[in-house]
Design an enzyme around this catalytic site. Structure first.
Site, PDB file in Angstrom:
ATOM      1  N   LYS A  19     -10.340  -5.167  12.109  1.00 59.00           N
ATOM      2  CA  LYS A  19     -10.355  -4.710  13.492  1.00 59.00           C
ATOM      3  C   LYS A  19      -9.701  -3.344  13.625  1.00 59.00           C
ATOM      4  O   LYS A  19     -10.132  -2.501  14.400  1.00 59.00           O
ATOM      5  CB  LYS A  19      -9.560  -5.708  14.346  1.00 59.00           C
ATOM      6  CG  LYS A  19     -10.403  -6.374  15.394  1.00 59.00           C
ATOM      7  CD  LYS A  19      -9.533  -7.245  16.293  1.00 59.00           C
ATOM      8  CE  LYS A  19      -8.790  -8.224  15.466  1.00 59.00           C
ATOM      9  NZ  LYS A  19      -7.650  -8.846  15.889  1.00 59.00           N
ATOM     10  N   ILE A  21      -9.538  -0.959  11.331  1.00 60.56           N
ATOM     11  CA  ILE A  21     -10.429   0.079  10.799  1.00 60.56           C
ATOM     12  C   ILE A  21     -11.539   0.355  11.800  1.00 60.56           C
ATOM     13  O   ILE A  21     -11.899   1.504  12.065  1.00 60.56           O
ATOM     14  CB  ILE A  21     -11.070  -0.372   9.457  1.00 60.56           C
ATOM     15  CG1 ILE A  21     -10.003  -0.723   8.427  1.00 60.56           C
ATOM     16  CG2 ILE A  21     -12.051   0.671   8.937  1.00 60.56           C
ATOM     17  CD1 ILE A  21      -9.257   0.435   7.872  1.00 60.56           C
ATOM     18  N   GLU A 143      -5.998  -2.732  20.617  1.00 61.93           N
ATOM     19  CA  GLU A 143      -6.431  -3.722  19.628  1.00 61.93           C
ATOM     20  C   GLU A 143      -5.570  -4.965  19.792  1.00 61.93           C
ATOM     21  O   GLU A 143      -4.345  -4.903  19.679  1.00 61.93           O
ATOM     22  CB  GLU A 143      -6.283  -3.171  18.205  1.00 61.93           C
ATOM     23  CG  GLU A 143      -6.693  -4.205  17.166  1.00 61.93           C
ATOM     24  CD  GLU A 143      -6.242  -3.876  15.742  1.00 61.93           C
ATOM     25  OE1 GLU A 143      -5.885  -2.709  15.458  1.00 61.93           O
ATOM     26  OE2 GLU A 143      -6.237  -4.807  14.924  1.00 61.93           O
ATOM     27  N   LYS A 190     -25.401 -16.371   9.181  1.00 57.87           N
ATOM     28  CA  LYS A 190     -25.249 -17.398  10.212  1.00 57.87           C
ATOM     29  C   LYS A 190     -24.469 -16.852  11.418  1.00 57.87           C
ATOM     30  O   LYS A 190     -23.455 -16.169  11.259  1.00 57.87           O
ATOM     31  CB  LYS A 190     -24.496 -18.611   9.638  1.00 57.87           C
ATOM     32  CG  LYS A 190     -25.122 -19.210   8.388  1.00 57.87           C
ATOM     33  CD  LYS A 190     -26.556 -19.676   8.606  1.00 57.87           C
ATOM     34  CE  LYS A 190     -26.637 -20.976   9.367  1.00 57.87           C
ATOM     35  NZ  LYS A 190     -28.083 -21.381   9.531  1.00 57.87           N
ATOM     36  N   THR A 191     -24.953 -17.185  12.595  1.00 59.84           N
ATOM     37  CA  THR A 191     -24.337 -16.630  13.810  1.00 59.84           C
ATOM     38  C   THR A 191     -23.443 -17.624  14.554  1.00 59.84           C
ATOM     39  O   THR A 191     -22.810 -17.261  15.534  1.00 59.84           O
ATOM     40  CB  THR A 191     -25.410 -16.156  14.814  1.00 59.84           C
ATOM     41  OG1 THR A 191     -26.159 -17.300  15.243  1.00 59.84           O
ATOM     42  CG2 THR A 191     -26.342 -15.136  14.199  1.00 59.84           C
ATOM     43  N   CYS A 383      11.089   7.127  -3.178  1.00 57.51           N
ATOM     44  CA  CYS A 383      12.210   6.338  -2.678  1.00 57.51           C
ATOM     45  C   CYS A 383      12.957   5.625  -3.808  1.00 57.51           C
ATOM     46  O   CYS A 383      13.717   6.263  -4.528  1.00 57.51           O
ATOM     47  CB  CYS A 383      11.733   5.378  -1.593  1.00 57.51           C
ATOM     48  SG  CYS A 383      13.073   4.903  -0.486  1.00 57.51           S
ATOM     49  N   PHE A 384      12.712   4.341  -4.024  1.00 57.08           N
ATOM     50  CA  PHE A 384      13.355   3.656  -5.151  1.00 57.08           C
ATOM     51  C   PHE A 384      12.964   4.357  -6.454  1.00 57.08           C
ATOM     52  O   PHE A 384      13.782   4.484  -7.377  1.00 57.08           O
ATOM     53  CB  PHE A 384      12.889   2.195  -5.182  1.00 57.08           C
ATOM     54  CG  PHE A 384      13.812   1.256  -5.926  1.00 57.08           C
ATOM     55  CD1 PHE A 384      15.187   1.417  -5.893  1.00 57.08           C
ATOM     56  CD2 PHE A 384      13.285   0.176  -6.639  1.00 57.08           C
ATOM     57  CE1 PHE A 384      16.029   0.532  -6.564  1.00 57.08           C
ATOM     58  CE2 PHE A 384      14.114  -0.722  -7.301  1.00 57.08           C
ATOM     59  CZ  PHE A 384      15.485  -0.541  -7.273  1.00 57.08           C
ATOM     60  N   GLY A 385      11.738   4.843  -6.520  1.00 60.53           N
ATOM     61  CA  GLY A 385      11.271   5.579  -7.698  1.00 60.53           C
ATOM     62  C   GLY A 385      12.065   6.863  -7.910  1.00 60.53           C
ATOM     63  O   GLY A 385      12.306   7.282  -9.048  1.00 60.53           O
ATOM     64  N   HIS A 509       9.179   8.741   1.929  1.00 57.35           N
ATOM     65  CA  HIS A 509       7.880   8.095   1.681  1.00 57.35           C
ATOM     66  C   HIS A 509       6.767   9.009   2.197  1.00 57.35           C
ATOM     67  O   HIS A 509       6.194   8.749   3.263  1.00 57.35           O
ATOM     68  CB  HIS A 509       7.808   6.751   2.415  1.00 57.35           C
ATOM     69  CG  HIS A 509       8.629   5.679   1.786  1.00 57.35           C
ATOM     70  ND1 HIS A 509       8.230   4.995   0.666  1.00 57.35           N
ATOM     71  CD2 HIS A 509       9.837   5.182   2.116  1.00 57.35           C
ATOM     72  CE1 HIS A 509       9.153   4.102   0.342  1.00 57.35           C
ATOM     73  NE2 HIS A 509      10.138   4.197   1.196  1.00 57.35           N
ATOM     74  N   GLU A 511       3.821   9.231   1.444  1.00 57.94           N
ATOM     75  CA  GLU A 511       2.525   8.551   1.580  1.00 57.94           C
ATOM     76  C   GLU A 511       2.260   8.139   3.028  1.00 57.94           C
ATOM     77  O   GLU A 511       1.110   7.985   3.436  1.00 57.94           O
ATOM     78  CB  GLU A 511       2.445   7.329   0.640  1.00 57.94           C
ATOM     79  CG  GLU A 511       3.364   6.149   0.964  1.00 57.94           C
ATOM     80  CD  GLU A 511       4.767   6.269   0.398  1.00 57.94           C
ATOM     81  OE1 GLU A 511       5.182   7.393   0.041  1.00 57.94           O
ATOM     82  OE2 GLU A 511       5.470   5.232   0.317  1.00 57.94           O
TER      83      GLU A 511
HETATM   84  N1  GLN Z   1      16.162  -0.120  -2.387  1.00 60.04           N
HETATM   85  C1  GLN Z   1      16.353   1.261  -2.149  1.00 60.04           C
HETATM   86  C2  GLN Z   1      17.263   1.534  -0.967  1.00 60.04           C
HETATM   87  O1  GLN Z   1      17.456   0.676  -0.143  1.00 60.04           O
HETATM   88  C3  GLN Z   1      15.021   1.981  -1.978  1.00 60.04           C
HETATM   89  C4  GLN Z   1      14.252   1.548  -0.787  1.00 60.04           C
HETATM   90  C5  GLN Z   1      12.823   1.960  -0.826  1.00 60.04           C
HETATM   91  O2  GLN Z   1      12.264   2.252  -1.881  1.00 60.04           O
HETATM   92  N2  GLN Z   1      12.149   1.946   0.294  1.00 60.04           N
HETATM   93  O3  GLN Z   1      17.823   2.607  -0.857  1.00 60.04           O
END
Ligand code: GLN
Length: 543
Positions: A19, A21, A143, A190-191, A383-385, A509, A511
């Site tokens: 919905k 999209i 929505e 099928k409807t 972030c965690f990365g 983040h 993304e």
């Molecule tokens: N766990 C980490 C923190 O709280 C990273 C959080 C995350 O990647 N969104 O700082």
């Protein structure tokens, strides 16, 4: 502005039909016609927001600029419509009842008994109108989450029925999205489920104006006729919304069937010329790529891919700009906490370590980062990365044995990632995370600066821990640079290792702000590097 109009989208048969999209795609078409649209997504759950929901159950927690934690559907709206939403765009059962109960406690109902009708429905109508006002919208797209027949959204649907009576038939259009199955044992579409769900809606006093049928394949004329007959709509008001290769094609599918015309006609709005050529160019690039790269996502919820929905989309956006198909290789980090990760990463063109929480999988992610650094594989940490990239660098390059984040090892001898005193302060106030968009100042001449093409950038955050300032000097002496910091210089926001093909990470983040028409610069850089191109010298490939 034209007199404000409303489009209300309900769903039948089952949830997760797409919905969001559909509604985003309709919004895109209306926007292309020059109308200002704003979405409102109602979620029936009693959680106030999605912050307390486990991604295993609910997919990614999306974060808005103002720090609202919400359903990942809001991400689709932002990606399709290119607008920035806030807390008010996502009413939930929890928020609405909280509002009503707070009012009741303040005595604002003047001694009346507080009821679903009129009190709760009144708040809902006011909510929708307020969002229309705040965004100065021509058209508010509502929505209604969940399925018609749920207890959770029944009062919301009732409020929409009242809203139509209030604003007038021609100012609000009801669109009902249903599912038309094609069971292999039967061999035809099928409807009946559609008939039942429309009947349910009718029993709530609502006759949908348009019926949109989600299905595997285009719905046949016979099925269209049948739905029209049983559900009380003209045949051309039955729209096929079948599966396509990419969600970004959906606006064109709806346009071909004239959906925007039906909606504009109903609302008394003029049909105008539109220009969707840029969107079309990018969709064509997604459908007909000239190149292919494989990016490994080393995460923890790899069996629930919705947990990384925005990361996936950001890769699609960057791929579209580079005319490349980005294949994702999901690597479950916790499988490699005690074992060599090289076999899982061999041959990939790039590696992402996305956001995450907790100890399980953390050592596997650190192994992946080491593999990327030692083999000079393009790497993006989110972030965690980002935090684990600092941990890895501290351990392997700066000789800080057993360095860690205190999230995982509170007694580590080198707490390179820690909760800062300011953050503890926030803890006491009840909010536990740094949430929403924050500015960062980028280091002139750094790769990150070149990728963004400006010095102050705003990215969204959702985390508790930060780089511990005590170790910044040692880490930078080892060759890593913090190429973006909070404007006061205290918080580390971006890092990179110069001289590498692409080793970049951020506490934010990015993304969450990537869109097909404006991909997140750090993802574009990663995909370019993975393709063997110079990440800095970005020029969109013409199709
Ligand atoms: N766990 C980490 C923190 O709280 C990273 C959080 C995350 O990647 N969104 O700082």
């Amino acid at each position: 502005m034209v007199g404000r109009k409303f489009v209300v989208v309900t769903g039948g048969v089952f949830s997760s039909l797409g919905k969001g999209i559909f509604t985003s795609s309709l919004g895109k078409l209306l926007q292309a016609k020059g109308y200002k649209v704003v979405p409102v997504k109602f979620d029936g759950y009693l959680n106030v927001d999605a912050g307390t929901m486990n991604p295993f159950r609910h997919g990614e927690v999306f974060v808005l600029d103002d720090g609202t934690e919400c359903d990942m559907d809001l991400g689709n709206y932002e990606r399709f419509l290119g607008i920035t939403m806030n807390w008010w765009n996502n009413p939930t059962g929890g928020k609405i009842f909280q509002l009503v109960l707070n009012k009741e406690r303040r005595g604002e109902y003047l001694g009346r008994d507080v009821q679903f009708i009129p009190h709760v429905t009144e708040e809902i109508k006011n909510w929708i109108k307020k969002v229309g006002d705040d965004f100065d919208a021509d058209i508010v797209l509502v929505e209604v989450g969940g399925t018609v027949g749920d207890i959770e959204n029944s009062y919301f649907i009732e409020a929409m029925r009242q809203l139509r009576a209030e604003v007038g038939q021609n100012n609000l259009i009801f669109i009902h999205l249903t599912y038309v199955p094609e069971p292999s044992s039967v061999g035809e579409q099928k409807t009946k489920p559609t008939q039942h769900s429309v009947r349910m809606l009718q029993s709530m006093g609502i006759q949908p104006d348009i019926i949109v049928a989600r299905s595997e394949r285009p719905i046949t004329d016979k099925v269209k006729k049948k739905i029209a007959l049983y559900c009380n709509v003209p045949e051309d008001h039955v729209i096929s919304d079948h599966n396509l290769e990419t969600i970004y094609q959906v606006p064109f599918l709806l346009e071909e069937q004239g959906l925007h015309k039906l909606v504009l006609d109903h609302l008394g709005l003029e049909d105008r010329d539109q220009d969707m050529s840029e969107w079309r160019r990018l969709v064509n690039n997604i459908l007909n790529p000239d190149h292919e790269v494989t990016i490994a996502i080393v995460g923890k919820y790899t069996d629930v891919r919705d947990a990384y929905a925005s990361v996936k989309e950001a890769l699609i956006h960057s791929g579209a700009w580079e005319k490349a198909r980005v294949k994702i290789k999901w690597v479950e980090a916790s499988d490699y906490d005690d074992k060599d990760i090289a076999p899982a990463l061999e041959g990939v063109d790039g590696i992402i370590v996305p956001g995450g929480f907790g100890a399980r999988g953390a050592e596997g992610k650190i192994r992946a980062i080491r593999y990327a650094r030692e083999n000079d594989i393009p790497f993006l940490g989110l972030c965690f990365g980002f935090q684990l990239a600092v941990v890895e660098f501290a351990r392997s390059v700066c000789g800080m044995e057993n360095a860690n984040t205190t999230e995982i090892e509170p007694d580590t001898p080198y707490p390179v990632i820690d909760i800062l005193p300011e953050q503890r302060e926030i803890d006491r106030l009840g909010g536990t995370m740094r949430l929403g968009a924050y500015p960062a100042k980028l280091k002139p001449g750094s790769l990150v600066h070149k990728l963004y093409g400006k010095q102050i950038v705003y990215e969204r955050h959702r985390h508790r821990y930060e780089v511990n300032p005590e170790y910044i000097q040692d880490l930078e002496a080892g060759g890593l640079i913090f190429s973006g910091r909070s404007p006061d210089g205290k918080l580390m926001e971006f890092l990179e290792i110069p001289g590498r093909r692409y080793f970049v990470a951020t506490q934010a983040h990015p993304e969450l702000k990537s869109r097909l028409e404006s991909p997140a610069p750090l993802f574009l850089g990663l995909v370019r590097a993975a393709l063997g191109r110079d990440p800095e010298k970005f020029k969109p490939e013409s199709s």
